[in-house]
Design a protein around this motif. Structure first.
Motif, PDB file in Angstrom:
ATOM      1  N   UNK A 208      28.317 -33.506  -8.668  1.00 45.04           N
ATOM      2  CA  UNK A 208      28.086 -34.369  -9.841  1.00 45.04           C
ATOM      3  C   UNK A 208      29.397 -34.754 -10.516  1.00 45.04           C
ATOM      4  N   UNK A 209      30.318 -33.805 -10.599  1.00 44.33           N
ATOM      5  CA  UNK A 209      31.623 -34.125 -11.187  1.00 44.33           C
ATOM      6  C   UNK A 209      32.379 -35.121 -10.308  1.00 44.33           C
ATOM      7  N   UNK A 210      32.313 -34.912  -9.005  1.00 47.30           N
ATOM      8  CA  UNK A 210      33.002 -35.830  -8.089  1.00 47.30           C
ATOM      9  C   UNK A 210      32.375 -37.217  -8.156  1.00 47.30           C
ATOM     10  N   UNK A 211      31.054 -37.261  -8.295  1.00 48.87           N
ATOM     11  CA  UNK A 211      30.361 -38.556  -8.371  1.00 48.87           C
ATOM     12  C   UNK A 211      30.875 -39.357  -9.561  1.00 48.87           C
TER      13      UNK A 211
ATOM     14  N   UNK B 152      27.593 -28.726   1.502  1.00 50.16           N
ATOM     15  CA  UNK B 152      26.673 -29.598   0.774  1.00 50.16           C
ATOM     16  C   UNK B 152      27.332 -30.630  -0.123  1.00 50.16           C
ATOM     17  N   UNK B 153      28.558 -30.371  -0.557  1.00 47.37           N
ATOM     18  CA  UNK B 153      29.154 -31.260  -1.557  1.00 47.37           C
ATOM     19  C   UNK B 153      29.259 -32.714  -1.074  1.00 47.37           C
ATOM     20  N   UNK B 154      29.791 -32.976   0.136  1.00 50.56           N
ATOM     21  CA  UNK B 154      29.927 -34.383   0.538  1.00 50.56           C
ATOM     22  C   UNK B 154      28.586 -35.126   0.617  1.00 50.56           C
ATOM     23  N   UNK B 155      27.584 -34.492   1.206  1.00 47.86           N
ATOM     24  CA  UNK B 155      26.273 -35.138   1.340  1.00 47.86           C
ATOM     25  C   UNK B 155      25.619 -35.381  -0.008  1.00 47.86           C
ATOM     26  N   UNK B 156      25.755 -34.416  -0.905  1.00 47.80           N
ATOM     27  CA  UNK B 156      25.183 -34.582  -2.245  1.00 47.80           C
ATOM     28  C   UNK B 156      25.895 -35.702  -2.998  1.00 47.80           C
ATOM     29  N   UNK B 157      27.230 -35.698  -2.876  1.00 51.81           N
ATOM     30  CA  UNK B 157      28.024 -36.739  -3.532  1.00 51.81           C
ATOM     31  C   UNK B 157      27.577 -38.118  -3.038  1.00 51.81           C
ATOM     32  N   UNK B 158      27.443 -38.264  -1.727  1.00 48.54           N
ATOM     33  CA  UNK B 158      27.048 -39.556  -1.159  1.00 48.54           C
ATOM     34  C   UNK B 158      25.682 -39.982  -1.703  1.00 48.54           C
ATOM     35  N   UNK B 159      24.754 -39.030  -1.771  1.00 46.65           N
ATOM     36  CA  UNK B 159      23.422 -39.365  -2.273  1.00 46.65           C
ATOM     37  C   UNK B 159      23.481 -39.743  -3.757  1.00 46.65           C
ATOM     38  N   UNK B 160      24.332 -39.067  -4.515  1.00 49.15           N
ATOM     39  CA  UNK B 160      24.427 -39.348  -5.955  1.00 49.15           C
ATOM     40  C   UNK B 160      25.006 -40.732  -6.238  1.00 49.15           C
ATOM     41  N   UNK B 161      25.969 -41.166  -5.428  1.00 54.00           N
ATOM     42  CA  UNK B 161      26.591 -42.476  -5.695  1.00 54.00           C
ATOM     43  C   UNK B 161      26.025 -43.562  -4.775  1.00 54.00           C
ATOM     44  N   UNK B 162      25.099 -43.157  -3.908  1.00 51.20           N
ATOM     45  CA  UNK B 162      24.468 -44.063  -2.949  1.00 51.20           C
ATOM     46  C   UNK B 162      25.482 -44.748  -2.023  1.00 51.20           C
TER      47      UNK B 162
ATOM     48  N   UNK C 143      29.177 -49.869   6.799  1.00 49.10           N
ATOM     49  CA  UNK C 143      30.035 -50.584   5.876  1.00 49.10           C
ATOM     50  C   UNK C 143      30.568 -49.631   4.831  1.00 49.10           C
ATOM     51  N   UNK C 144      31.749 -49.956   4.313  1.00 49.17           N
ATOM     52  CA  UNK C 144      32.238 -49.228   3.152  1.00 49.17           C
ATOM     53  C   UNK C 144      31.362 -49.648   1.973  1.00 49.17           C
ATOM     54  N   UNK C 145      31.263 -48.891   0.920  1.00 49.72           N
ATOM     55  CA  UNK C 145      31.872 -47.592   0.696  1.00 49.72           C
ATOM     56  C   UNK C 145      31.192 -46.482   1.485  1.00 49.72           C
ATOM     57  N   UNK C 146      31.995 -45.439   1.696  1.00 50.79           N
ATOM     58  CA  UNK C 146      31.584 -44.428   2.654  1.00 50.79           C
ATOM     59  C   UNK C 146      32.111 -43.053   2.219  1.00 50.79           C
ATOM     60  N   UNK C 147      31.280 -42.039   2.448  1.00 50.94           N
ATOM     61  CA  UNK C 147      31.722 -40.650   2.270  1.00 50.94           C
ATOM     62  C   UNK C 147      31.746 -39.990   3.646  1.00 50.94           C
ATOM     63  N   UNK C 148      32.843 -39.311   3.951  1.00 51.75           N
ATOM     64  CA  UNK C 148      33.019 -38.668   5.251  1.00 51.75           C
ATOM     65  C   UNK C 148      33.240 -37.169   5.055  1.00 51.75           C
TER      66      UNK C 148
END
Ligand SMILES: Cc1cc2nc3c(=O)[nH]c(=O)nc-3n(C[C@H](O)[C@H](O)[C@H](O)COP(=O)(O)OP(=O)(O)OC[C@H]3O[C@@H](n4cnc5c(N)ncnc54)[C@H](O)[C@@H]3O)c2cc1C
Lengths: 248, 320
Positions: A97-100, A124-134, A167-172
């Motif tokens: 959530x903080x990273x988002x 879990x952090x990267x996947x959660x971050x991606x879901x939070x910012x879509x 397409x970007x934006x992207x979380x890896x």
């Protein structure tokens, strides 16, 4: 391209793991902290995009002041600036959530992280971050190329690999393969000097809510001594594995 | 209320981890006094899961879901959670499971515990034991949210038969559009993967060079095992990265792990410690691996392994 590299500050891989306060806290006494090994692959790949494609790199960590040397190391390796979100997070969701918040405010179009941190191994952090910012997300990434807005990504699957396009934006969430071990960089003197002058901003956390907490820690049970089988009698090993251990 | 389990298939067939996740889910459902629902996407034989305690199988057949897409799957799991009023979601530790689980957790506002190795030690509060610090420790994690996602560590609960009178219900979730597309899947066939293997045979720098892996492969073949290696071996390019096991490689949680010419550095052991039985073959009696192993042979791998292969062949002929 604006890249955010997520850096986790973790005990060195040689650390002995101990707990304190009645097994409710990790004992960091005598423990050396380093950049999470998986995040080093991410940072090194980011450096390639910086040097070859003119990307800028921000390194971010969620942690208290003790994490700053680790962030400085990322700056010494070549990140342009750094952000520390000033909180000692309790769980992965809180970190995500903080990273988002950082991602939204900085409009980064590529977020590179490691697939897990070697302390809590949450993965879990990267996947959660991606879901939070879509943003699009790829886990266990072993290859990443970007042309304009288009990314070609390989990820490891059980018994093989998959090539994806997004397409970007992207979380890896990266691992070895994103770059090779030999490509990892050790900061040089010049990098270390420059890192001191690079901006490191401190943000206050947006929330302290967590979804999980640690009730207690445990150490693995101590194991019994190793049974030695003589080279003259290798059949005994087969026998032990079959009759005693019952694994063959 | 229900416990929802995500099934994993490969070409329509359930993976072993699905049987384990279903067995585990059934146990958790019993603790909570509720029932199990398994979400199976393009599975050939959904009723196979009744054996492991699946009371209901939500059976999705959809050509557009042939290849796994984490974003689409996370959304479908969410639809299943809402439809079944699921309180717990159980996802295995396969590559796809690890990929989708954190996305699901955010979608359904759930707390997520990964690497879980045991049934909840308490249900109120809800506490599960999970591996941490690369198996150098465990973390008893309390999940405080109403809905919870559990990532089940491989080989931690076991496959337990628990035949129930299950039902299969067709389920047609909507399929969202995404801008992330699978272009190609390169699957190595015919070999056992580290993730699925009951036995793993692993080689280290003591084997001197890639040309010496023939005996490792032969040993693995006899045992139906996957092959693995230490980090320097993959860094040197002797073996592919996918075989690198340890703290910074793949975790191994097999029933049997055989280490040949591996010293047993702390980073290596961290990743393989959850294997149930460990065997070491090493010329150096002082190698740290002997402290972690259950059985050991102090000897030259180039002599020991061919002899072991021979003995195993004899064992196989006598035991068929
Ligand atoms: C940040 C970090 C992360 C790391 N992560 C990992 C990881 O995930 N996985 C990992 O494996 N390592 C990891 N390492 C590396 C680890 O520290 C060791 O260097 C590595 O595990 C050693 O590999 P090895 O046992 O194959 O080689 P060596 O340490 O060189 O050991 C070779 C062994 O073979 C034995 N030997 C030699 N000849 C024979 C013979 N003829 N027959 C039988 N035995 C023989 C020797 O006695 C010796 O014990 C990591 C290191 C760091 C710094």
């Amino acid at each position: 391209m604006k890249i955010l590299v997520c850096i986790s500050h973790v005990p060195d891989t040689t650390s002995k793991i101990n707990f304190k306060e009645n097994d409710t806290k990790f004992d960091n006494n005598g423990v050396q902290f380093v950049i999470n090994p998986y995040d080093e692959f991410a940072l090194t790949r980011a450096m390639w995009f910086k040097e070859k494609q003119g990307a800028t790199i921000t390194a971010v960590t969620v942690g208290n002041t003790s994490t700053e040397p680790t962030l400085r190391k990322a700056l010494a390796i070549g990140a342009d600036d750094a952000i520390r979100v000033n909180t000692e997070a309790i769980d992965g969701l809180q970190v995500a959530k903080e990273l988002a918040e950082v991602v939204k405010n900085g409009s980064y179009n590529l977020v590179l992280a490691g697939k897990e941190s070697i302390d809590y191994n949450g993965g879990m952090v990267p996947g959660m971050l991606a879901a939070l910012v879509d943003y699009n997300f790829v886990n266990a990434c072993i290859g990443l190329e970007i042309e304009g807005e288009k990314a070609t990504i390989s990820r490891e699957i059980d018994g093989g690999k998959e090539i994806l396009s997004a397409n970007l934006p992207l979380v890896i969430a990266g691992q070895k393969g994103l770059v090779e071990e030999k490509d990892l960089r050790i900061p040089n003197m010049r990098g270390i000097m420059m890192a001191r002058k690079k901006p490191l901003s401190i943000l206050e956390p947006i929330s302290t809510k967590t979804a999980t907490t640690t009730a207690s820690f445990e150490k693995p049970a101590t194991k019994s001594a190793c049974k030695i089988v003589s080279t003259e009698n290798i059949g005994e090993l087969v026998d032990l594995l079959h009759n005693e251990a019952k694994v063959i | 209320m229900s416990v929802l389990i995500l099934a994993e298939t490969l070409e329509g067939k359930f993976k072993k981890s699905t049987f384990e996740a279903t067995s585990y889910g059934k146990k958790v459902a019993e603790l909570l006094g509720t029932t199990t629902v398994v979400l199976a996407i393009n599975a050939t034989n959904p009723s196979e899961l009744y054996t492991y305690g699946a009371e209901k199988v939500l059976n999705v057949s959809n050509e557009n879901l042939k290849t796994f897409n984490a974003k689409v799957y996370a959304n479908i799991i969410q639809q299943a959670v809402e439809k079944e009023n699921a309180q717990i979601v159980i996802i295995d530790a396969s590559a796809n499971g690890l990929y989708v689980a954190p996305m699901v957790a955010v979608n359904i506002n759930a707390g997520y515990a990964s690497n879980v190795v045991a049934i909840p030690s308490s249900t109120t509060p809800f506490v599960v034991k999970r591996k941490a610090f690369s198996s150098k420790g465990f973390n008893n994690t309390e999940i405080n949210t109403d809905v919870k996602v559990i990532g089940l560590s491989k080989n931690s609960f076991g496959i337990i038969e628990n035949e129930v009178a299950g039902t299969t219900e067709d389920f047609s979730p909507s399929v969202i559009e995404t801008t992330i597309v699978s272009e190609k899947i390169e699957q190595t066939t015919g070999t056992v993967t580290i993730a699925d293997a009951d036995i793993v045979v692993s080689g280290g720098r003591g084997l001197k060079g890639p040309e010496n892996w023939g005996m490792v492969e032969e040993l693995a073949q006899i045992l139906g095992a996957a092959t693995a290696c230490s980090k320097p071996v993959s860094d040197l390019g002797w073996r592919p990265h996918s075989e690198h096991v340890g703290q910074t490689g793949k975790p191994v949680a097999s029933n049997l792990y055989i280490a040949i010419g591996i010293s047993g550095a702390i980073q290596h052991l961290a990743g393989i410690n959850s294997s149930k039985v460990k065997v070491v073959i090493n010329t150096d009696a002082e190698a740290p691996f002997f402290k972690a192993a259950d059985y050991g042979i102090v000897g030259d791998a180039f002599e020991v392994v061919p002899k072991l292969i021979e003995k195993l062949k004899e064992f196989k002929t006598n035991n068929i």
